[in-house]
Structures are given as C-alpha cells and as structure tokens.
Design an enzyme around this catalytic site. Structure first.
Site, PDB file in Angstrom:
ATOM      1  N   ASP A  53      45.932 -31.079 -25.425  1.00 54.38           N
ATOM      2  CA  ASP A  53      46.143 -32.308 -24.659  1.00 54.38           C
ATOM      3  C   ASP A  53      44.791 -32.890 -24.257  1.00 54.38           C
ATOM      4  O   ASP A  53      44.161 -32.423 -23.318  1.00 54.38           O
ATOM      5  CB  ASP A  53      46.991 -31.993 -23.421  1.00 54.38           C
ATOM      6  CG  ASP A  53      47.232 -33.218 -22.543  1.00 54.38           C
ATOM      7  OD1 ASP A  53      46.829 -34.328 -22.959  1.00 54.38           O
ATOM      8  OD2 ASP A  53      47.809 -33.070 -21.456  1.00 54.38           O
ATOM      9  N   GLU A 132      13.688 -25.210 -25.692  1.00 55.94           N
ATOM     10  CA  GLU A 132      13.081 -24.209 -24.804  1.00 55.94           C
ATOM     11  C   GLU A 132      13.854 -24.203 -23.477  1.00 55.94           C
ATOM     12  O   GLU A 132      13.378 -24.698 -22.459  1.00 55.94           O
ATOM     13  CB  GLU A 132      11.608 -24.547 -24.550  1.00 55.94           C
ATOM     14  CG  GLU A 132      10.742 -24.533 -25.800  1.00 55.94           C
ATOM     15  CD  GLU A 132       9.292 -24.908 -25.517  1.00 55.94           C
ATOM     16  OE1 GLU A 132       8.908 -25.004 -24.329  1.00 55.94           O
ATOM     17  OE2 GLU A 132       8.546 -25.127 -26.485  1.00 55.94           O
ATOM     18  N   GLU A 134      15.337 -23.116 -19.944  1.00 55.51           N
ATOM     19  CA  GLU A 134      14.975 -22.270 -18.807  1.00 55.51           C
ATOM     20  C   GLU A 134      16.195 -22.106 -17.896  1.00 55.51           C
ATOM     21  O   GLU A 134      17.069 -22.971 -17.859  1.00 55.51           O
ATOM     22  CB  GLU A 134      13.829 -22.898 -18.012  1.00 55.51           C
ATOM     23  CG  GLU A 134      12.547 -23.027 -18.818  1.00 55.51           C
ATOM     24  CD  GLU A 134      11.482 -23.872 -18.144  1.00 55.51           C
ATOM     25  OE1 GLU A 134      10.312 -23.760 -18.534  1.00 55.51           O
ATOM     26  OE2 GLU A 134      11.816 -24.677 -17.240  1.00 55.51           O
ATOM     27  N   GLU A 189       9.283 -17.196 -16.395  1.00 53.90           N
ATOM     28  CA  GLU A 189       8.665 -18.519 -16.219  1.00 53.90           C
ATOM     29  C   GLU A 189       7.883 -18.567 -14.902  1.00 53.90           C
ATOM     30  O   GLU A 189       7.726 -17.575 -14.208  1.00 53.90           O
ATOM     31  CB  GLU A 189       9.732 -19.620 -16.272  1.00 53.90           C
ATOM     32  CG  GLU A 189       9.738 -20.407 -17.588  1.00 53.90           C
ATOM     33  CD  GLU A 189       8.437 -21.125 -17.863  1.00 53.90           C
ATOM     34  OE1 GLU A 189       7.694 -21.445 -16.902  1.00 53.90           O
ATOM     35  OE2 GLU A 189       8.136 -21.374 -19.050  1.00 53.90           O
ATOM     36  N   GLU A 196      12.783 -17.850 -19.460  1.00 53.87           N
ATOM     37  CA  GLU A 196      12.847 -18.728 -20.628  1.00 53.87           C
ATOM     38  C   GLU A 196      13.027 -17.890 -21.875  1.00 53.87           C
ATOM     39  O   GLU A 196      12.381 -16.853 -22.039  1.00 53.87           O
ATOM     40  CB  GLU A 196      11.580 -19.588 -20.753  1.00 53.87           C
ATOM     41  CG  GLU A 196      11.587 -20.496 -21.985  1.00 53.87           C
ATOM     42  CD  GLU A 196      10.372 -21.415 -22.063  1.00 53.87           C
ATOM     43  OE1 GLU A 196      10.007 -22.000 -21.021  1.00 53.87           O
ATOM     44  OE2 GLU A 196       9.791 -21.540 -23.164  1.00 53.87           O
ATOM     45  N   HIS A 245      12.642 -28.259 -22.760  1.00 52.29           N
ATOM     46  CA  HIS A 245      11.801 -29.057 -23.649  1.00 52.29           C
ATOM     47  C   HIS A 245      12.405 -29.060 -25.047  1.00 52.29           C
ATOM     48  O   HIS A 245      12.899 -28.037 -25.524  1.00 52.29           O
ATOM     49  CB  HIS A 245      10.379 -28.474 -23.720  1.00 52.29           C
ATOM     50  CG  HIS A 245       9.674 -28.490 -22.391  1.00 52.29           C
ATOM     51  ND1 HIS A 245       8.440 -27.901 -22.205  1.00 52.29           N
ATOM     52  CD2 HIS A 245      10.013 -29.024 -21.194  1.00 52.29           C
ATOM     53  CE1 HIS A 245       8.063 -28.075 -20.949  1.00 52.29           C
ATOM     54  NE2 HIS A 245       9.015 -28.745 -20.319  1.00 52.29           N
ATOM     55  N   ARG A 314      -0.330 -31.739 -20.356  1.00 57.27           N
ATOM     56  CA  ARG A 314       1.111 -31.559 -20.239  1.00 57.27           C
ATOM     57  C   ARG A 314       1.757 -32.472 -19.190  1.00 57.27           C
ATOM     58  O   ARG A 314       2.896 -32.255 -18.805  1.00 57.27           O
ATOM     59  CB  ARG A 314       1.425 -30.089 -19.899  1.00 57.27           C
ATOM     60  CG  ARG A 314       1.071 -29.148 -21.028  1.00 57.27           C
ATOM     61  CD  ARG A 314       1.110 -27.685 -20.586  1.00 57.27           C
ATOM     62  NE  ARG A 314       0.656 -26.803 -21.654  1.00 57.27           N
ATOM     63  CZ  ARG A 314       1.473 -26.193 -22.516  1.00 57.27           C
ATOM     64  NH1 ARG A 314       2.773 -26.354 -22.418  1.00 57.27           N
ATOM     65  NH2 ARG A 314       0.980 -25.417 -23.451  1.00 57.27           N
ATOM     66  N   GLU A 331       7.026 -32.926 -28.724  1.00 51.86           N
ATOM     67  CA  GLU A 331       7.809 -32.211 -27.704  1.00 51.86           C
ATOM     68  C   GLU A 331       8.158 -33.177 -26.584  1.00 51.86           C
ATOM     69  O   GLU A 331       7.280 -33.754 -25.945  1.00 51.86           O
ATOM     70  CB  GLU A 331       6.972 -31.048 -27.157  1.00 51.86           C
ATOM     71  CG  GLU A 331       7.642 -30.279 -26.030  1.00 51.86           C
ATOM     72  CD  GLU A 331       6.694 -29.259 -25.391  1.00 51.86           C
ATOM     73  OE1 GLU A 331       7.165 -28.166 -25.058  1.00 51.86           O
ATOM     74  OE2 GLU A 331       5.498 -29.576 -25.212  1.00 51.86           O
ATOM     75  N   ARG A 333       9.472 -33.511 -22.943  1.00 56.26           N
ATOM     76  CA  ARG A 333       9.399 -32.533 -21.862  1.00 56.26           C
ATOM     77  C   ARG A 333      10.301 -32.849 -20.668  1.00 56.26           C
ATOM     78  O   ARG A 333      10.370 -32.086 -19.723  1.00 56.26           O
ATOM     79  CB  ARG A 333       7.941 -32.396 -21.398  1.00 56.26           C
ATOM     80  CG  ARG A 333       6.991 -31.989 -22.522  1.00 56.26           C
ATOM     81  CD  ARG A 333       5.552 -31.840 -22.079  1.00 56.26           C
ATOM     82  NE  ARG A 333       5.432 -30.783 -21.086  1.00 56.26           N
ATOM     83  CZ  ARG A 333       5.323 -30.984 -19.775  1.00 56.26           C
ATOM     84  NH1 ARG A 333       5.298 -32.212 -19.286  1.00 56.26           N
ATOM     85  NH2 ARG A 333       5.233 -29.972 -18.948  1.00 56.26           N
TER      86      ARG A 333
END
Length: 442
Positions: A53, A132, A134, A189, A196, A245, A314, A331, A333
């Site tokens: 359903d 990646e 976490e 981490e 991670e 990420h 970063r 990447e 982030r």
C-alpha cells in the site's frame, strides 16, 4: 555488482537455508522501508507480483491510487550475516512500479536511474561515487534506549584504549566484507564517539544502495554491542558534526573523464564543478534535508559554509584531492548522512551534466582559508554562503527550476510537502535555550 538470475537466487535460498526475504526500498526522507515475506513466496517475488500500500509511505502516492508493485533488482541479492536463529534472512532492493507496469516516478531509486540514462545519452558510462559516511556511537540505558553519553573520549585516528568504538567498528567492517563491501578505511573521527568507515567507489546506483545498506548494518551491529549509532548531523553542540563527503568522477569505459593527460583536472571536470557550484544553494536542500543539518554547517567545525572550490584547503564546498589517473576526482563536502542518497546523487549528477552542457563560468580556485577571510574579501572573490537554515535552502530550491527538474514534479512536490511540514513543526517548538535566555529578562 553481481549478475544473479532468478534460478541462482532460488538455488541460494535452498543452499543457505534462507527462511525470509526482505524487499527493501527507500521513501522520500531516505528512510529504508521493508516488506518481509517467507521464502515460500520466492516465485511471486521473482515474478514482480508482491504488492504493498503506497499511500502509507511518505511521499509515495495518493490513497485513490495506492497499490504498488515491488520489482526486485536481482543484482542486490545478499544474505544478512546475522539473526539466523529462525533461518537466514536475505534482502533484495526493489524499484517501485505502478499496477499498470510502469516505473513509479515518485520512487527515488527510479528517478536516479532516469538521470543515469541522461548521462548515458551524453556519452558517459559511469558516475562513480566514493562516500565517506560518519556517525556517532552513544551508550544505551538499561532499556536499550540511547543516552547522550558518548562511548569514548577519542579523537582523529586515535587508537585503543582511548577509542572504545574500535571493536564495534571492526565488527561492522567484518560484517560489511561478508556482504561484499570493499572497505578502504575505518577510523575514529575528530569528535569523541565519532566514527568513519569508507568503502570503495562504485557506480551511482550501486553506491546509493550501498549507503542505505551501510546505515542498516551500522545500526544493527551497534545495537548488538549495546550501543546506539546515529547518523544525525549534529547530535551534540560544541563538537564536530557528521558529514558524508561525496567523492565523484565521470567515466567513459575505463577512462576517467575528470583526468587529463597531465594528471590535472580536465576541462570536463571543471565544467562539471561549475554546474554544481551554480546550483549549490538549491542542492543544499537535498543534501542537507533536516533542521539539524544546519547546526553542522557553521564555521569552526570543519564543515563547509561557503560556495567555492580548492585543491589546497578544506574550507570550500568542493575540494579537489591530490590524486591521479583513475583516482582523479572532486569531493563535495557539504553532504550529510541524513540525505536520501538516491535524491542527492541524482541531483548532483544532473547539476554536473548541466555544467558540461551550459559551460558556466567556473569561479577561480580559492587557495586561502575562507574562514579567515573578511566579508569584503569574500565578496571581492565572488564567494557566497550556503543557506544557513532548512527554510532558506527550501527557498533556494523553489527558485531553481533545474534542480526541481532533476527530481521531477512528483518528487519535488512530495519533498516540499515533507520539508515544509518539518520546518513548521520546528518553528513552533519552544526550546530550553529560549526559556533560559528570555524568561529571566522578560
């Protein structure tokens, strides 16, 4: 990805003493749903005749058209390495079809396949994703409910005895490997209690399936160890939140289109990035879909808050890791693990393809730490903020018709309905912070 036939699967149910089959799919909020059937129904399962359903599933369908069919993807067959006291349990991930035999456009997995076909039509064979994810591990109380007590005081890459989550991580990794995952790394981490586990890149559809399977495994194994695993982006204030990420690259056969002959970022990769950056504010609603997501996207905790790209630091939204050849990638982030991976990957891919088609001007690479720039300097560089709340990201999505088209009309309407309701409930909630701040003053 395995190529199993219906006969292969029937044989494995007998050889492995499988008693139950979980038919899994994902609702608009990224929550795994499951119809469990006894193995006696295997012929019906393999003939795509199991119904459910749809009106009871968030974002799926209206009551007057509620019956839906589960079409299992046979390549997703696996047997869970736990809970065999009543015989083993296997799973198949399913696409949702309407009763007239058509793929249901409101199914996030079906929609991702639509965008993948668009990619194929442009001449690319694979969009490879390396996630990646976490998560935090919390201790549980005597009733098995999560507490706010973290399981350790560890930090980035810490080792036992500080890292009490190590045995749980090892158990998770071993179970994942039994299920066919190729785990590349597993570590503590930055924040206490934060873990991670990274697994090898896969094509877009398999990666989305793997992210959902990964969440299920992590929660199951944590519970078996007397802990509670959460993918909530910011369960505790004052420490880093959990992201997911997304490392990505476009392939044509064995050729990584993001790499050029000098092992630099190719022009196509730059065009792809220009599409993501152009649509970044609207994408944030999909990639960070909860009120809590925006408690992570604040300066000072390593999460991106600005729309920019860099190979040197970063702080921006997109980072270009130092990698060559088939490993060349970009990447993103900002994404967090509350996202629906089918929606997020579809929208990121489509935005990138739009960048290739439209060839937007790519902003210059930002080599300085954006967090340390003045507001005037950021304005000079053309760096704008990501939305700071779910409400603001929904407004950005409302303005971006292209990202809405990446979802399709049905999913867009369902997404807005679910998230506007979530924001309204949050707005009406009076927090302890408000009482502590305003009652003494007023």
């Amino acid at each position: 990805m395995h190529k199993y036939s219906a006969e292969d699967i029937k044989k494995m149910t007998v050889d492995e003493n499988v008693e139950f089959i979980c038919l899994m799919f994902t609702d608009i909020n990224g929550i795994i749903k499951n119809v469990e059937v006894p193995v006696s129904q295997i012929d019906k399962v393999l003939a795509n005749k199991i119904t459910f359903d749809g009106s009871s599933i968030d974002g799926f369908t209206r009551i007057e058209e509620s019956d839906m069919l589960l079409h299992p993807d046979l390549s997703t067959w696996l047997i869970f390495p736990w809970g065999s006291e009543h015989g083993k349990v296997a799973r198949l991930i399913c696409d949702i079809y309407t009763t007239d035999g058509k793929p249901f456009a409101g199914d996030p997995r079906v929609n991702l396949q639509r965008i993948i076909k668009k990619m194929h039509d442009m001449g690319y064979t694979n969009f490879n994703i390396g996630p990646e994810p976490e998560f935090f591990l919390f201790n549980t109380d005597e009733k098995g409910q999560p507490t706010l007590q973290l399981n350790d005081d560890g930090s980035y890459f810490d080792f036992s005895p500080v890292d009490l989550g190590e045995n749980v991580r090892k158990d998770i990794v071993l179970k994942l490997e039994k299920m066919g995952f190729e785990v590349e790394a597993s570590h503590h981490e930055v924040a206490p209690g934060q873990q991670e586990i990274d697994f090898k890149y896969e094509n877009a559809l398999s990666a989305a399936d793997s992210i959902q399977t990964f969440k299920l495994v992590v929660k199951t194994i944590a519970k078996e160890n007397g802990m509670y695993a959460t993918f909530m982006p910011k369960p505790l204030q004052g420490i880093n939140g959990s992201g997911m990420h997304i490392n990505m690259s476009l392939f044509d056969g064995d050729t990584n289109i993001f790499d050029d002959e000098n092992d630099m970022l190719s022009d196509v990769a730059k065009q792809f990035m220009s599409g993501i950056l152009t649509h970044a504010r609207a994408l944030t609603a999909i990639n960070n879909p909860t009120v809590n997501s925006y408690k992570r996207l604040v300066p000072g905790f390593e999460a991106p808050t600005y729309i920019a790209w860099s190979s040197k630091n970063r702080s921006p939204l997109i980072r270009v890791p130092a990698a060559k050849g088939k490993s060349k990638r970009v990447e993103m982030r900002s994404v967090d693990p509350t996202t629906n991976p089918y929606l997020a990957i579809a929208c990121i891919l489509d935005a990138g393809l739009d960048g290739i088609k439209s060839n937007y001007d790519l902003m210059p690479e930002v080599k300085e730490n954006i967090y340390e720039m003045s507001e005037d300097k950021r304005r000079e560089e053309g760096i704008v903020d990501l939305p700071s709340t779910l409400h603001n990201s929904l407004k950005a999505l409302r303005k971006d018709e292209f990202v809405q088209s990446s979802l399709g009309k049905g999913l867009t309407n369902s997404f807005f309905a679910a998230k506007n309701s979530e924001w309204a409930r949050y707005q009406q909630t009076v927090s302890q912070w408000e009482r502590d701040t305003y009652m003494p003053l007023y």
